[in-house]
Scaffold this active site. Structure first.
Site, PDB file in Angstrom:
ATOM      1  N   ASP A   2       0.844  -1.185   0.000  1.00 54.40           N
ATOM      2  CA  ASP A   2       0.000   0.000   0.000  1.00 54.40           C
ATOM      3  C   ASP A   2       0.887   1.245   0.000  1.00 54.40           C
ATOM      4  OD1 ASP A   2      -2.453   1.537   0.386  1.00 54.40           O
ATOM      5  OD2 ASP A   2      -1.757   1.833   2.434  1.00 54.40           O
ATOM      6  N   MET A   3       0.336   2.387  -0.409  1.00 58.55           N
ATOM      7  CA  MET A   3       1.124   3.610  -0.502  1.00 58.55           C
ATOM      8  C   MET A   3       0.851   4.564   0.675  1.00 58.55           C
ATOM      9  SD  MET A   3       3.222   3.753  -3.191  1.00 58.55           S
ATOM     10  CE  MET A   3       3.719   2.139  -2.592  1.00 58.55           C
ATOM     11  N   ASP A   4      -0.273   5.270   0.648  1.00 60.19           N
ATOM     12  CA  ASP A   4      -0.545   6.295   1.655  1.00 60.19           C
ATOM     13  C   ASP A   4      -0.694   5.679   3.045  1.00 60.19           C
ATOM     14  OD1 ASP A   4      -0.604   8.439  -0.226  1.00 60.19           O
ATOM     15  OD2 ASP A   4      -2.618   7.807  -0.834  1.00 60.19           O
ATOM     16  N   GLY A  38      -5.266   2.469  -4.155  1.00 57.33           N
ATOM     17  CA  GLY A  38      -6.483   3.000  -4.752  1.00 57.33           C
ATOM     18  C   GLY A  38      -6.198   4.115  -5.731  1.00 57.33           C
ATOM     19  N   ASP A 212      -2.379  -0.411   6.017  1.00 55.99           N
ATOM     20  CA  ASP A 212      -2.695   0.342   7.234  1.00 55.99           C
ATOM     21  C   ASP A 212      -4.173   0.600   7.434  1.00 55.99           C
ATOM     22  OD1 ASP A 212      -2.665   2.326   5.025  1.00 55.99           O
ATOM     23  OD2 ASP A 212      -2.984   3.758   6.645  1.00 55.99           O
ATOM     24  N   SER A 213      -5.011   0.396   6.393  1.00 57.27           N
ATOM     25  CA  SER A 213      -6.412   0.789   6.535  1.00 57.27           C
ATOM     26  C   SER A 213      -7.361  -0.277   6.010  1.00 57.27           C
ATOM     27  CB  SER A 213      -6.672   2.120   5.818  1.00 57.27           C
ATOM     28  OG  SER A 213      -6.427   1.999   4.432  1.00 57.27           O
ATOM     29  N   ASN A 215      -9.251  -0.757   3.415  1.00 54.91           N
ATOM     30  CA  ASN A 215      -9.227  -1.305   2.057  1.00 54.91           C
ATOM     31  C   ASN A 215      -8.021  -2.205   1.805  1.00 54.91           C
ATOM     32  OD1 ASN A 215      -7.323   0.794   1.940  1.00 54.91           O
ATOM     33  ND2 ASN A 215      -7.757   1.242  -0.198  1.00 54.91           N
TER      34      ASN A 215
END
Length: 271
Positions: A2-4, A38, A212-213, A215
């Site tokens: 994941d990125m953000d 995303g 981290d989230s 999704n």
């Protein structure tokens, strides 16, 4: 990856020299590095524009999948009649009032001209080739996803509406606080990982994922080594066995990549 909130620091940067060294080693050892986000593919490419080597991508929360050899394995476009019906709901149904709406497509992204200047400015960071349009119903492009956002963190009412009224056609997935990405039903980061698993003839025992989230949960479950960020949401940490020692602000992912490359044990979560 994941990125953000995961790979990227809060200012959207990362330690490029350190990661370049890691990617060189991964490429030499035939270890695939997959960006899973995303975000729009063009935006992700911009993040890594100064990095050299093979990087594969799961973009648009799984609607676009491409290998490091530029092979497109998945492009999932929302059917025009379904898109038209959903955009009509956006523009007429009070349940979607007060939010911002962006269509992310094959050839660009599209935002209504009645959005605030601040929202348009923010959108220009995440979307390359952003077009300001008068009416989303008139957009002529193949659309991967509809991105929705509100100031409120609670978007459960909108999620329920999407899942009930567009069951079997579309699904809503969390894109962070107050955000929903609307995609074809069955499309997700986990689906993207499964496409790669089959393409590269892997098993889940050969796979690790960072997130981290909300999704990221399906993707983390799809791998033997689902790794939550130290700064991850509680519901994410609850479904994995590992976490990074440091948060995204302090190179938590890069430290853990070093551990993996050196064959060192990962940091376990005590449930």
């Amino acid at each position: 990856m994941d990125m953000d909130g995961t790979f990227l620091r809060d200012d959207k940067t990362f330690d490029e020299p350190r990661f370049q060294k890691q990617l060189d080693e991964m490429n030499a050892r035939h270890i695939h590095f997959v960006v899973s986000s995303g975000n729009q593919f063009l935006h992700l490419k911009e993040i890594f524009k100064d990095i050299h080597g093979k990087i594969s991508y799961i973009a648009e929360n799984g609607a676009f999948v491409m290998t490091g050899r530029d092979e497109k394995l998945e492009q999932s476009f929302i059917k025009p009649n379904v898109l038209k019906r959903f955009v009509h709901e956006l523009e007429t149904n009070s349940i979607f009032a007060g939010g911002n709406h962006i269509l992310s497509g094959e050839h660009g992204a599209y935002i209504p001209d009645n959005e605030s200047a601040e929202d348009i400015k923010n959108a220009k960071y995440y979307y390359q080739d952003l077009h300001i349009v008068h009416n989303l119903e008139n957009v002529d492009d193949n659309i991967y996803k509809i991105s929705l956002g509100w100031d409120s963190d609670d978007v459960s009412t909108q999620m329920r509406f999407i899942d009930q009224q567009f069951k079997g056609l579309l699904r809503g997935t969390s894109s962070g606080r107050g955000g929903i990405d609307v995609l074809n039903d069955g499309i997700s980061k986990a689906n993207g990982m499964e496409i790669f698993r089959k393409h590269w003839n892997l098993t889940r025992d050969n796979m690790a994922a960072f997130g981290d989230s909300g999704n990221d949960i399906e993707m983390l479950k799809a791998c033997k080594y689902g790794i939550a960020m130290k700064n991850a949401a509680p519901e994410v940490k609850a479904i994995v066995n590992y976490e990074t020692v440091h948060d995204n602000e302090h190179d938590g992912t890069l430290d853990t990549i070093d551990r993996i490359l050196k064959g060192e044990p990962l940091h376990r979560i005590e449930h």
